[in-house]
Design a protein around this motif. Structure first.
Motif, PDB file in Angstrom:
ATOM      1  N   THR A   1      16.292  13.322   7.536  1.00 52.52           N
ATOM      2  CA  THR A   1      17.615  12.730   7.953  1.00 52.52           C
ATOM      3  C   THR A   1      17.571  11.292   7.623  1.00 52.52           C
ATOM      4  O   THR A   1      18.943  10.857   7.720  1.00 52.52           O
ATOM      5  N   GLY A   2      16.753  10.679   7.628  1.00 53.19           N
ATOM      6  CA  GLY A   2      16.839   9.178   7.406  1.00 53.19           C
ATOM      7  C   GLY A   2      17.060   8.463   8.841  1.00 53.19           C
ATOM      8  O   GLY A   2      17.485   7.218   8.673  1.00 53.19           O
TER       9      GLY A   2
ATOM     10  N   TRP B   1       9.918   7.713  -7.680  1.00 58.92           N
ATOM     11  CA  TRP B   1      10.960   7.685  -8.692  1.00 58.92           C
ATOM     12  C   TRP B   1      12.177   8.556  -7.700  1.00 58.92           C
ATOM     13  O   TRP B   1      11.943   9.515  -7.464  1.00 58.92           O
ATOM     14  N   HIS B   2      13.249   7.774  -7.572  1.00 55.02           N
ATOM     15  CA  HIS B   2      14.190   8.284  -6.663  1.00 55.02           C
ATOM     16  C   HIS B   2      15.090   9.016  -7.569  1.00 55.02           C
ATOM     17  O   HIS B   2      15.502   8.417  -8.551  1.00 55.02           O
ATOM     18  N   ALA B   3      15.347  10.433  -7.034  1.00 56.19           N
ATOM     19  CA  ALA B   3      16.147  11.101  -8.141  1.00 56.19           C
ATOM     20  C   ALA B   3      17.854  10.651  -8.084  1.00 56.19           C
ATOM     21  O   ALA B   3      18.313  10.664  -9.044  1.00 56.19           O
ATOM     22  N   LYS B   4      18.298  10.310  -7.039  1.00 56.11           N
ATOM     23  CA  LYS B   4      19.844  10.209  -6.887  1.00 56.11           C
ATOM     24  C   LYS B   4      19.975   8.825  -7.498  1.00 56.11           C
ATOM     25  O   LYS B   4      21.105   8.634  -8.160  1.00 56.11           O
ATOM     26  N   LEU B   5      19.296   7.869  -7.327  1.00 54.00           N
ATOM     27  CA  LEU B   5      19.342   6.427  -8.009  1.00 54.00           C
ATOM     28  C   LEU B   5      18.867   6.509  -9.273  1.00 54.00           C
ATOM     29  O   LEU B   5      19.356   5.457 -10.075  1.00 54.00           O
ATOM     30  N   ASN B   6      18.020   7.412  -9.739  1.00 51.82           N
ATOM     31  CA  ASN B   6      17.342   7.374 -10.899  1.00 51.82           C
ATOM     32  C   ASN B   6      16.726   5.828 -11.308  1.00 51.82           C
ATOM     33  O   ASN B   6      16.983   4.985 -12.267  1.00 51.82           O
ATOM     34  N   GLN B   7      15.957   5.555 -10.193  1.00 57.03           N
ATOM     35  CA  GLN B   7      15.314   4.031 -10.229  1.00 57.03           C
ATOM     36  C   GLN B   7      13.816   4.189  -9.727  1.00 57.03           C
ATOM     37  O   GLN B   7      13.590   5.181  -9.116  1.00 57.03           O
ATOM     38  N   ILE B   8      12.856   3.635 -10.385  1.00 56.80           N
ATOM     39  CA  ILE B   8      11.428   3.681 -10.205  1.00 56.80           C
ATOM     40  C   ILE B   8      11.135   2.464  -9.235  1.00 56.80           C
ATOM     41  O   ILE B   8      11.456   1.207  -9.813  1.00 56.80           O
ATOM     42  N   PHE B   9      10.497   2.735  -7.992  1.00 53.99           N
ATOM     43  CA  PHE B   9       9.945   1.845  -7.256  1.00 53.99           C
ATOM     44  C   PHE B   9       8.340   1.737  -7.479  1.00 53.99           C
ATOM     45  O   PHE B   9       7.877   2.905  -7.242  1.00 53.99           O
TER      46      PHE B   9
ATOM     47  N   ALA C   1       0.827  -1.176   0.139  1.00 56.42           N
ATOM     48  CA  ALA C   1       0.149  -0.157   0.010  1.00 56.42           C
ATOM     49  C   ALA C   1       0.635   1.337  -0.105  1.00 56.42           C
ATOM     50  O   ALA C   1       0.368   2.369  -0.557  1.00 56.42           O
ATOM     51  N   SER C   2       1.980   1.245   0.610  1.00 61.88           N
ATOM     52  CA  SER C   2       3.017   2.135   0.595  1.00 61.88           C
ATOM     53  C   SER C   2       4.528   2.123   0.537  1.00 61.88           C
ATOM     54  O   SER C   2       4.719   0.712   1.069  1.00 61.88           O
ATOM     55  N   LEU C   3       5.297   2.974   0.062  1.00 68.73           N
ATOM     56  CA  LEU C   3       6.629   2.559   0.193  1.00 68.73           C
ATOM     57  C   LEU C   3       7.440   3.964   0.238  1.00 68.73           C
ATOM     58  O   LEU C   3       6.731   4.950  -0.324  1.00 68.73           O
ATOM     59  N   ASP C   4       8.770   4.082   0.580  1.00 69.20           N
ATOM     60  CA  ASP C   4       9.521   4.870   0.593  1.00 69.20           C
ATOM     61  C   ASP C   4      10.741   4.829   0.723  1.00 69.20           C
ATOM     62  O   ASP C   4      11.213   3.549   1.300  1.00 69.20           O
ATOM     63  N   VAL C   5      11.475   5.424   0.018  1.00 69.63           N
ATOM     64  CA  VAL C   5      13.008   5.311  -0.077  1.00 69.63           C
ATOM     65  C   VAL C   5      13.741   6.616   0.561  1.00 69.63           C
ATOM     66  O   VAL C   5      13.560   7.733   0.573  1.00 69.63           O
ATOM     67  N   ASP C   6      14.831   6.391   1.697  1.00 67.13           N
ATOM     68  CA  ASP C   6      15.319   7.443   2.240  1.00 67.13           C
ATOM     69  C   ASP C   6      16.179   8.228   1.136  1.00 67.13           C
ATOM     70  O   ASP C   6      16.356   7.795   0.061  1.00 67.13           O
ATOM     71  N   HIS C   7      16.379   9.454   1.842  1.00 68.01           N
ATOM     72  CA  HIS C   7      17.355  10.464   0.955  1.00 68.01           C
ATOM     73  C   HIS C   7      18.510   9.890   0.172  1.00 68.01           C
ATOM     74  O   HIS C   7      18.892  10.208  -0.793  1.00 68.01           O
ATOM     75  N   SER C   8      19.069   8.971   0.970  1.00 68.60           N
ATOM     76  CA  SER C   8      20.379   8.529   0.101  1.00 68.60           C
ATOM     77  C   SER C   8      20.102   7.316  -0.610  1.00 68.60           C
ATOM     78  O   SER C   8      21.202   6.955  -1.226  1.00 68.60           O
ATOM     79  N   GLY C   9      19.101   6.640  -0.561  1.00 70.87           N
ATOM     80  CA  GLY C   9      18.865   5.647  -1.587  1.00 70.87           C
ATOM     81  C   GLY C   9      19.313   4.445  -1.133  1.00 70.87           C
ATOM     82  O   GLY C   9      19.511   3.377  -1.813  1.00 70.87           O
ATOM     83  N   SER C  10      19.745   4.192   0.152  1.00 72.53           N
ATOM     84  CA  SER C  10      20.327   2.893   0.748  1.00 72.53           C
ATOM     85  C   SER C  10      19.237   1.936   1.269  1.00 72.53           C
ATOM     86  O   SER C  10      19.293   0.832   1.543  1.00 72.53           O
ATOM     87  N   ARG C  11      18.006   2.682   1.771  1.00 73.70           N
ATOM     88  CA  ARG C  11      17.334   1.616   2.390  1.00 73.70           C
ATOM     89  C   ARG C  11      15.920   2.084   1.835  1.00 73.70           C
ATOM     90  O   ARG C  11      15.338   3.209   1.597  1.00 73.70           O
TER      91      ARG C  11
ATOM     92  N   ARG D   1       8.203  -3.838   6.060  1.00 72.20           N
ATOM     93  CA  ARG D   1       9.778  -4.634   5.554  1.00 72.20           C
ATOM     94  C   ARG D   1      10.763  -3.608   5.445  1.00 72.20           C
ATOM     95  O   ARG D   1      10.543  -2.696   4.636  1.00 72.20           O
ATOM     96  N   LEU D   2      11.869  -3.761   5.766  1.00 71.50           N
ATOM     97  CA  LEU D   2      13.080  -2.782   5.523  1.00 71.50           C
ATOM     98  C   LEU D   2      14.041  -3.478   4.730  1.00 71.50           C
ATOM     99  O   LEU D   2      14.531  -4.828   5.124  1.00 71.50           O
ATOM    100  N   PHE D   3      14.343  -2.856   3.582  1.00 69.85           N
ATOM    101  CA  PHE D   3      15.518  -3.567   2.652  1.00 69.85           C
ATOM    102  C   PHE D   3      16.640  -2.407   2.824  1.00 69.85           C
ATOM    103  O   PHE D   3      16.468  -1.295   2.643  1.00 69.85           O
ATOM    104  N   ASP D   4      17.955  -3.078   2.905  1.00 73.67           N
ATOM    105  CA  ASP D   4      19.062  -2.517   2.802  1.00 73.67           C
ATOM    106  C   ASP D   4      19.956  -3.135   1.567  1.00 73.67           C
ATOM    107  O   ASP D   4      20.440  -3.955   1.549  1.00 73.67           O
ATOM    108  N   PHE D   5      20.132  -1.944   0.605  1.00 75.44           N
ATOM    109  CA  PHE D   5      20.880  -2.251  -0.649  1.00 75.44           C
ATOM    110  C   PHE D   5      22.320  -2.625  -0.365  1.00 75.44           C
ATOM    111  O   PHE D   5      23.203  -3.138  -1.092  1.00 75.44           O
ATOM    112  N   ASN D   6      22.857  -1.889   0.905  1.00 75.92           N
ATOM    113  CA  ASN D   6      24.240  -2.059   0.982  1.00 75.92           C
ATOM    114  C   ASN D   6      24.740  -3.453   1.613  1.00 75.92           C
ATOM    115  O   ASN D   6      25.689  -3.914   1.259  1.00 75.92           O
ATOM    116  N   GLY D   7      23.674  -4.156   2.342  1.00 72.01           N
ATOM    117  CA  GLY D   7      24.078  -5.591   2.713  1.00 72.01           C
ATOM    118  C   GLY D   7      23.171  -6.581   2.040  1.00 72.01           C
ATOM    119  O   GLY D   7      23.104  -7.802   2.309  1.00 72.01           O
ATOM    120  N   MET D   8      22.445  -5.964   0.840  1.00 69.07           N
ATOM    121  CA  MET D   8      21.249  -7.133   0.469  1.00 69.07           C
ATOM    122  C   MET D   8      22.205  -8.108  -0.702  1.00 69.07           C
ATOM    123  O   MET D   8      23.080  -7.677  -1.349  1.00 69.07           O
TER     124      MET D   8
END
Length: 636
Positions: free
Chosen positions: A198-199, A461-469, A144-154, A165-172
């Motif tokens: 601030t994330g 659409w995250h601007a820093k990652l240029n990826q669409i969630f 129903a809802s999703l959000d990506v932090d400003h750094s694009g890591s979670r 659910r929490l997803f972390d790209f740095n350790g995934m």
């Protein structure tokens, strides 16, 4: 200069003219000509159009995407070959420059932004990162809802299966599994999740009347209070009294967030202490209580816009004395309700109200602001998407119809460069038709439609990652789909797709799980005097009075009392009797079957049990039959 050098210089000039850029040699000539200086003077700078020398102090290299780069020194003869390498110039930059058209001298190869292209490939003018797709599976129902932090890591994903659910790209790893799953309130679906600017924390809004704030790792930081449902005036309650519908963190203030609820209010919270700060009551056409289905801040945090279930839109300017003006003031509760200090403020009226912005009895599912906060997008359950100008907040600028929105949180967003508008389309009853659609914000035309396996609800659409969630799913399953391009996108899911999970090794070892009886641990033992009173108390304890299970430590001894021993020390006699079926446990014997064994035997059943006493017992004398008295008189 050789012929090869002349040809190379000519190709550079052609490419610079085609891409709207200047080579370093041409730029230096223009600079010298504008200032009237010698060829070695490179301190001054001019624009491509030749402004006055005193107007600028940097050389502007204007590319196709309109960004400027400063030139400080001569990079050498190779400068000016091809477009500049894209740099991180802020949220306005979405991928590198638009590829130029094919020209002579390039051997038929199309430029792809890296100097390596495939022949006869037509590039997308919008640079949509949709060439690749991965899915973050695991949700039990639609996201129903999703959000990506400003750094694009979670990434946060809130599902209707009551979990976040929490997803972390740095350790995934490439299996794309979440590292944590939490349930804010058991039995309540998640309506909204929102990261702080601030994330370091995020907000979780569910169908409960309370909200929760968690830190970055998913540990609960605080929970709000629930208002008194018996107080009719919502200005006097300390929280929502009905289920929440949406929530949004302030874009710049890390200690402020807002939520909307079915009780007809929008409440602003202090996220540090998780206490109420302001109560906002929308203006209604007639007295009553109407559910506020959506509320959010503008990009600069100066506006709050709310959408109601009757299709009404209302905005409030919160700059200055928001909730503290002389007309509104601070509303104190009656004396009977003065159980504690009330330090929140009440806001009613003011702002801009537009009744009938969407169809009557149709809830507003999503709102989105442009970067200048003058344009507002509204998505509603009447299957429409409307564009509004907040400076002329009366009629929509444009309306798109026939966009099914069957879910109460179907979202709409702008692309980072605001050239496109994205929204989700719900699937029909046959589970087909779900899609992600792109509209051109200027021409209002449909640019692209990307089909999805089910309804599309959440979009970002995250601007820093240029990826669409994209959050998709139905009542049976859900997932987060990530669209990206290997050329234009950076970091994010690209870090995880190349990591292979570690395989199992033959020599791996994991200690077996040992389950201890809590009453056997020393920490649970109590030194109590032994005696009759202790035995009676133990008999009343259902745990201590429970018979030990077969094979437990209490049974590791030869069988006694009709019980068969389970250890190797069992007596030989017991072993033989058990195998021959002659030794039975009375608790396991069927009493009815034992009685029916004698049912078929003939003769006196009582004598069967008294044969042993036949020799020792006296002869039994029974009463003899009495003779008739008249008969005896006749014989006499």
């Amino acid at each position: 200069m050789s012929d090869d050098d002349d040809e190379l210089a000519e190709l550079r000039a052609q490419r610079a003219a085609r891409t709207g850029q200047l080579s370093m040699s041409t730029l230096r000539q223009k600079l010298d000509h504008a200032r009237g200086a010698g060829p070695d003077d490179t301190t001054a700078s001019v624009d491509r159009d030749g402004p006055e020398p005193d107007e600028m102090h940097t050389v502007s290299l204007n590319g196709s995407n309109g960004h400027a780069a400063s030139v400080a020194e001569d990079p050498g003869d190779d400068a000016g070959i091809g477009p500049p390498i894209p740099q991180d110039l802020g949220d306005d930059l979405v991928g590198p420059a638009v590829p130029p058209e094919e020209a002579d001298g390039m051997d038929g190869d199309a430029w792809d932004g890296r100097g390596l292209g495939e022949p006869d490939v037509q590039e997308d003018p919008y640079r949509l990162p949709v060439t690749s797709e991965v899915a973050l599976e695991g949700q039990g129902k639609y996201v129903a809802s999703l959000d990506v932090d400003h750094s694009g890591s979670r990434v946060l994903s809130g599902s209707r299966d009551y979990s976040v659910r929490l997803f972390d790209f740095n350790g995934m790893k490439s299996d794309l599994k979440s590292f944590r799953q939490i349930q804010p309130f058991d039995g309540h679906p998640v309506h909204a999740v929102s990261w702080s600017p601030t994330g370091d924390a995020f907000l979780a809004v569910t169908g409960a009347a309370k909200i929760k704030v968690f830190n970055r790792d998913g540990t609960e930081r605080g929970e709000s209070l629930q208002g008194d449902m018996y107080i009719r005036d919502q200005r006097n309650t300390k929280g929502h009294v009905s289920p929440c519908t949406y929530g949004h963190w302030h874009p710049t203030d890390r200690y402020t967030a807002l939520t909307s609820s079915e009780d007809g209010t929008v409440r602003v919270w202090d996220t540090e202490n998780v206490v109420q700060k302001t109560v906002v009551k929308p203006t209604l056409a007639k007295p009553g209580r109407v559910t506020v289905s959506m509320a959010r801040y503008s990009n600069d945090g100066h506006l709050i816009v709310a959408g109601l279930n009757n299709g009404t839109l209302q905005s409030w300017d919160i700059r200055g004395k928001f909730g503290a003006s002389a007309a509104i003031g601070q509303v104190m509760p009656p004396t009977a309700q003065m159980v504690g200090k009330q330090d929140w403020r009440y806001v009613s009226g003011g702002g801009k109200v537009l009744h009938g912005a969407h169809a009557k009895d149709c809830e507003v599912t999503s709102l989105a602001f442009s970067k200048d906060d003058n344009t507002l997008l509204s998505r509603a359950a009447d299957d429409t998407l409307k564009v509004w100008d907040l400076r002329k907040f009366k009629t929509p600028v444009h309306v798109w119809e026939d966009l099914p929105a069957m879910h109460p949180t179907t979202q709409v967003v702008f692309s980072p460069d605001e050239r496109l508008i994205l929204t989700g389309v719900s699937a029909g009853r046959d589970a087909t038709g779900g899609a992600l659609v792109f509209f051109d914000a200027q021409s209002r035309s449909l640019v692209r439609r990307i089909g999805m396996p089910s309804s599309v609800v959440a979009v970002q659409w995250h601007a820093k990652l240029n990826q669409i969630f994209v959050g998709v799913g139905d009542k049976k399953a859900g997932s987060v789909r990530i669209l990206y391009d290997t050329t234009w996108s950076t970091r994010g899911v690209l870090q995880a797709v190349g990591r292979k999970p570690r395989g199992k090794n033959l020599f791996d070892f994991q200690a077996p799980l040992v389950i201890h009886n809590p009453h056997a641990l020393p920490m649970y033992r109590e030194d109590k005097p032994h005696g009759k009173r202790k035995r009676e108390k133990d008999r009343m304890d259902p745990v201590k009075s429970h018979a030990p299970e077969r094979g437990s430590a209490a049974m590791l001894k030869p069988g006694t009392g009709g019980n068969i021993g389970v250890t190797g020390g069992t007596l030989l006699t017991q072993y033989i009797l058990k195998n021959q079926g002659m030794l039975r446990n009375p608790a396991e014997e069927d009493i009815r079957a034992s009685i029916l064994r004698h049912a078929d035997k003939e003769g006196d059943q009582f004598s069967t049990f008294t044969k042993a006493y036949a020799k020792t017992q006296p002869e039994r004398i029974f009463q003899e039959e009495e003779k008739d008295e008249e008969g005896s008189d006749k014989e006499a």
